[in-house]
Design a protein around this motif. Structure first.
Motif, PDB file in Angstrom:
ATOM      1  N   TYR A  84       0.883  -1.333  -0.084  1.00 25.75           N
ATOM      2  CA  TYR A  84       0.057  -0.184   0.202  1.00 25.75           C
ATOM      3  C   TYR A  84       0.689   1.195   0.039  1.00 25.75           C
ATOM      4  O   TYR A  84       0.582   2.132  -0.589  1.00 25.75           O
ATOM      5  N   GLU A  85       1.949   1.352   0.700  1.00 22.01           N
ATOM      6  CA  GLU A  85       2.632   2.365   0.727  1.00 22.01           C
ATOM      7  C   GLU A  85       3.377   2.643  -0.645  1.00 22.01           C
ATOM      8  O   GLU A  85       3.495   3.848  -1.010  1.00 22.01           O
TER       9      GLU A  85
ATOM     10  N   ALA B 196       4.585  -1.917  -6.374  1.00 26.01           N
ATOM     11  CA  ALA B 196       3.439  -2.469  -5.534  1.00 26.01           C
ATOM     12  C   ALA B 196       2.736  -3.764  -6.356  1.00 26.01           C
ATOM     13  O   ALA B 196       2.473  -4.779  -5.509  1.00 26.01           O
ATOM     14  N   TRP B 197       2.696  -3.393  -7.763  1.00 26.99           N
ATOM     15  CA  TRP B 197       2.103  -4.745  -8.329  1.00 26.99           C
ATOM     16  C   TRP B 197       3.103  -6.129  -8.186  1.00 26.99           C
ATOM     17  O   TRP B 197       2.419  -7.148  -8.201  1.00 26.99           O
TER      18      TRP B 197
ATOM     19  N   PHE C 199      -5.150  -1.136 -11.704  1.00 25.74           N
ATOM     20  CA  PHE C 199      -4.667  -1.046 -10.507  1.00 25.74           C
ATOM     21  C   PHE C 199      -4.347   0.336 -10.281  1.00 25.74           C
ATOM     22  O   PHE C 199      -4.604   0.974  -9.300  1.00 25.74           O
ATOM     23  N   GLU C 200      -3.461   0.739 -11.200  1.00 24.39           N
ATOM     24  CA  GLU C 200      -3.225   2.291 -11.162  1.00 24.39           C
ATOM     25  C   GLU C 200      -4.210   3.293 -11.417  1.00 24.39           C
ATOM     26  O   GLU C 200      -4.295   4.233 -10.528  1.00 24.39           O
TER      27      GLU C 200
ATOM     28  N   VAL D 204       0.612 -10.365  -1.601  1.00 26.63           N
ATOM     29  CA  VAL D 204      -0.706  -9.715  -0.897  1.00 26.63           C
ATOM     30  C   VAL D 204      -1.799 -10.426  -1.732  1.00 26.63           C
ATOM     31  O   VAL D 204      -1.485 -10.344  -2.869  1.00 26.63           O
ATOM     32  N   GLU D 205      -2.630 -11.144  -1.132  1.00 27.74           N
ATOM     33  CA  GLU D 205      -3.604 -11.586  -1.513  1.00 27.74           C
ATOM     34  C   GLU D 205      -4.999 -10.948  -0.602  1.00 27.74           C
ATOM     35  O   GLU D 205      -5.158 -10.636   0.402  1.00 27.74           O
TER      36      GLU D 205
END
Length: 142
Positions: free
Chosen positions: A45-46, A56-57, A75-76, A132-133
Motif C-alpha cells: 500500500y505504501e 506495488a504490483w 490497478f493504477e 498480498v492476497e
C-alpha cells in the motif's frame, strides 16, 4: 496462539544501504532480507501511495491482481488517488506454512476521500517472498 508482529517499518531495513568511509572498499553486495507478511502488506500500500505502481504490483499475488481484472493499468486507475496510508493496526494474525493472515486497520487518504478499512489480508509465499492476497478487508468512506 500467535504473537502479533511488531509494526516497525521493516521496508526501510530491507532496503537500507550501509555507509562507508572515504577510501574504504565497498562491501560485497548483500541480498536484502525478505519482508515479513505484515511488512509486505505495508509495502504494497505504501508503494501505491508513493505512485510506485510497478513496485506495488510486484507484491500483488494472483488473487489480488484478479481484483483489478489482472490489469496493472486498472490497478493504477483505482489506486491513483491514494496519497497516504496509515496503519493504526498491522499484525500477523496466523501463519501456516506458505500462507499467513495479517490483521489490518488503515486510514487511506485519497485526493477525494478518506477510507477507513479493517479486517484481514492473506499473504502467500512465492519465489522466496510474500505476496498480498485479498481476504476479509472492508472499507468505509469517512
Amino acid at each position: 496462539a500467535t504473537t502479533p508482529e511488531p509494526t516497525r517499518d521493516a521496508t526501510a531495513e530491507a532496503t537500507a544501504e550501509p555507509t562507508r568511509e572515504a577510501g574504504e572498499e565497498p562491501a560485497p553486495a548483500a541480498t536484502p532480507r525478505a519482508l515479513s507478511p505484515a511488512a509486505t502488506v505495508r509495502a504494497f500500500y505504501e508503494r501505491a501511495a508513493e505512485d510506485d505502481f510497478a513496485g506495488a504490483w510486484r507484491l500483488a499475488g494472483p488473487g489480488m491482481r484478479d481484483v483489478y481484472g489482472g490489469s496493472r493499468a486498472e490497478f493504477e486507475r483505482q489506486l491513483g488517488s491514494l496519497e497516504r496510508i496509515e496503519f493504526p493496526e498491522l499484525a500477523l494474525q496466523a501463519r501456516s506454512g506458505s500462507t499467513a493472515t495479517v490483521r489490518v486497520r488503515t486510514v487511506a487518504t485519497h485526493t477525494d476521500r478518506v477510507d477507513r478499512c479493517a479486517g484481514t489480508l492473506r499473504t502467500v509465499r512465492s519465489g522466496g517472498r510474500w505476496l498480498v492476497e485479498p481476504a476479509g478487508l472492508s472499507c468505509t468512506p469517512g
